[in-house]
Design a protein around this motif. Structure first.
Motif, PDB file in Angstrom:
ATOM      1  N   VAL A  72      41.830  62.117 -28.874  1.00 39.37           N
ATOM      2  CA  VAL A  72      40.584  62.353 -28.146  1.00 39.37           C
ATOM      3  C   VAL A  72      40.408  61.287 -27.070  1.00 39.37           C
ATOM      4  N   GLY A  73      40.849  60.077 -27.362  1.00 44.15           N
ATOM      5  CA  GLY A  73      40.771  59.015 -26.359  1.00 44.15           C
ATOM      6  C   GLY A  73      41.573  59.345 -25.114  1.00 44.15           C
ATOM      7  N   ASP A  74      42.761  59.935 -25.298  1.00 45.99           N
ATOM      8  CA  ASP A  74      43.563  60.363 -24.143  1.00 45.99           C
ATOM      9  C   ASP A  74      42.822  61.425 -23.335  1.00 45.99           C
ATOM     10  N   LEU A  75      42.224  62.392 -24.066  1.00 45.96           N
ATOM     11  CA  LEU A  75      41.503  63.473 -23.398  1.00 45.96           C
ATOM     12  C   LEU A  75      40.301  62.940 -22.629  1.00 45.96           C
ATOM     13  N   ARG A  76      39.628  61.960 -23.186  1.00 44.80           N
ATOM     14  CA  ARG A  76      38.444  61.373 -22.545  1.00 44.80           C
ATOM     15  C   ARG A  76      38.780  60.858 -21.140  1.00 44.80           C
ATOM     16  N   LYS A  77      40.016  60.377 -20.946  1.00 42.87           N
ATOM     17  CA  LYS A  77      40.403  59.780 -19.662  1.00 42.87           C
ATOM     18  C   LYS A  77      40.681  60.834 -18.586  1.00 42.87           C
ATOM     19  N   LEU A  83      37.428  58.542 -30.865  1.00 41.82           N
ATOM     20  CA  LEU A  83      38.553  58.401 -29.934  1.00 41.82           C
ATOM     21  C   LEU A  83      39.930  58.367 -30.599  1.00 41.82           C
ATOM     22  N   PRO A  84      40.099  57.808 -31.798  1.00 45.84           N
ATOM     23  CA  PRO A  84      41.439  57.805 -32.399  1.00 45.84           C
ATOM     24  C   PRO A  84      41.879  59.156 -32.981  1.00 45.84           C
ATOM     25  N   LEU A  85      40.952  60.129 -33.071  1.00 42.23           N
ATOM     26  CA  LEU A  85      41.280  61.403 -33.732  1.00 42.23           C
ATOM     27  C   LEU A  85      42.312  62.199 -32.937  1.00 42.23           C
ATOM     28  N   GLU A  86      43.136  62.961 -33.663  1.00 40.33           N
ATOM     29  CA  GLU A  86      44.084  63.862 -33.017  1.00 40.33           C
ATOM     30  C   GLU A  86      43.337  65.022 -32.379  1.00 40.33           C
ATOM     31  N   LEU A  87      43.923  65.583 -31.325  1.00 46.41           N
ATOM     32  CA  LEU A  87      43.258  66.655 -30.579  1.00 46.41           C
ATOM     33  C   LEU A  87      43.072  67.917 -31.411  1.00 46.41           C
TER      34      LEU A  87
END
Length: 398
Positions: free
Chosen positions: A204-209, A178-182
């Motif tokens: 990736v955490g932002d994308l997950r949402k 989740l902390p990785l850059e897109l």
């Protein structure tokens, strides 16, 4: 009764700065020094560089003159593909000691499925460490290892491990993912990255949402793939017999060329090289792409696709010449030429697509004869009369 899913153990193994490391291995006086592997210092591009050179900002695909400006003390070595392939075979032999499921990605990296090897050799972590030890001891090279339950995560893990380390993705993959850059996700290039950032997504955490429906609406099939990767999902198996998808060769010239005869000879040389590789692998191609880079670094490409495959030098050369007419090569000085063959298939294809049948047979016989002669006397000793003096950087003789 539902079949229980087997949890796989996948390794991604990647040799560290491979080309440069081989140069430092063969020439011990280069160890600890910035090493750049590439073409002519004034005209070529960086093929690879050591970690010592990377500290100065040097990276692959950079023009050599710029790399040497950043790192004037760098030691420049020519590309020695045959030597790198020789070492690569030895590395893959080490992989084969521990599993038959080895999927090559290039000469210096591969996926290994070691799920079935645990009883003999221990955990995935133990196997990775043993392989790293063997390669260091037997070959004098370092290799980084990523360990996970699928290929996508294993690849990300090996990037985290570099150089000369290993990293095992934890069972709670979110801690790692989740902390990785897109930009770490497969398929996320500069254009898509800008689109995602425009939506306020940075990790990736932002994308997950982001709901799957929204991703699918904005990006189509790519959105579905993004959703899967954001959840760490990748069901692809390790495939030992990965299919060759393309064959290409390109040449950066010591001096810009604009003479048509010289350009034609350069294309014939490229056609010979890619055709020989096609024949060695028993493949034919349906699509040819010509790449032209002008002196101002502007790059254009032109492609043509046929209904059946081709394999012969003269066929490839003729198509490349036709595509050349659709560029400004000659009117503008040319820095680089390349031929890429794709849409590959097993077998010879329909060899009569460009020539009459008799000419076609003679052309095939000539190609096969040259193959036999080169196998016996070496690559440099045998060439067509048109190319005498060309290989090795000189202009062709009249």
């Amino acid at each position: 009764m539902e079949k229980q899913r087997v949890i796989r153990d996948i390794l991604h193994l990647d040799l560290d700065a491979f080309y440069a490391s081989v140069e430092q291995l063969d020439y011990p006086e280069l160890r600890g020094l910035p090493v750049i592997v590439g073409g002519h210092p004034g005209r070529g591009v960086v093929c690879a560089c050591s970690y010592e050179a990377r500290r100065f900002g040097v990276h692959s695909a950079m023009p050599m003159f710029r790399a040497l400006r950043l790192c004037p003390g760098a030691k420049v070595r020519p590309v020695r593909i045959s030597r790198y392939k020789q070492i690569s075979r030895q590395v893959f032999n080490v992989f084969g000691r521990y599993t038959d499921l080895v999927e090559p990605l290039s000469v210096d990296e591969a996926f290994l499925d070691v799920t079935g090897s645990r009883r003999l050799f221990g955990s995935a972590r133990q196997i990775a460490e043993t392989i790293r030890h063997d390669i260091r001891t037997d070959l004098g090279l370092t290799i980084s290892a990523g360990i996970a339950h699928n290929k996508f995560l294993a690849k990300l893990a090996s990037e985290r491990a570099k150089p000369d380390g290993f990293f095992e993705v934890p069972d709670n993959i979110d801690e790692f993912l989740l902390p990785l850059e897109l930009k770490c996700l497969w398929g996320v290039g500069p254009v898509m990255l800008e689109e995602l950032r425009g939506l306020g997504l940075c990790t990736v955490g932002d994308l997950r949402k982001m709901p799957l429906a929204d991703l699918k609406w904005r990006f189509g099939k790519a959105g579905i793939q993004l959703h899967r990767l954001a959840h760490g999902e990748d069901s692809r198996p390790v495939e030992p017999d990965s299919v060759v998808k393309s064959i290409s060769h390109e040449e950066t010239f010591d001096k810009d060329i604009r003479d048509r005869d010289t350009i034609h000879a350069a294309l014939l040389d490229l056609a010979e090289r890619v055709a020989a590789r096609l024949r060695r692998t028993g493949l034919s191609a349906k699509t040819l792409t010509l790449k032209v880079r002008y002196a101002d670094f502007t790059t254009v490409s032109r492609s043509r696709t046929f209904g059946s495959g081709f394999q012969q030098v003269k066929q490839i050369h003729r198509v490349a010449m036709e595509l050349l007419q659709k560029t400004e090569a000659g009117a503008k000085p040319v820095r680089l030429l390349g031929i890429n063959l794709h849409a590959l298939n097993k077998g010879l294809g329909s060899q009569g697509m460009l020539f009459d049948e008799d000419h076609d047979k003679r052309s095939m016989q000539l190609d096969q004869t040259l193959d036999l002669l080169r196998a016996r006397y070496g690559e440099k000793g045998i060439c067509r009369a048109t190319l005498m003096g060309w290989r090795g950087g000189e202009s062709p003789q009249d």
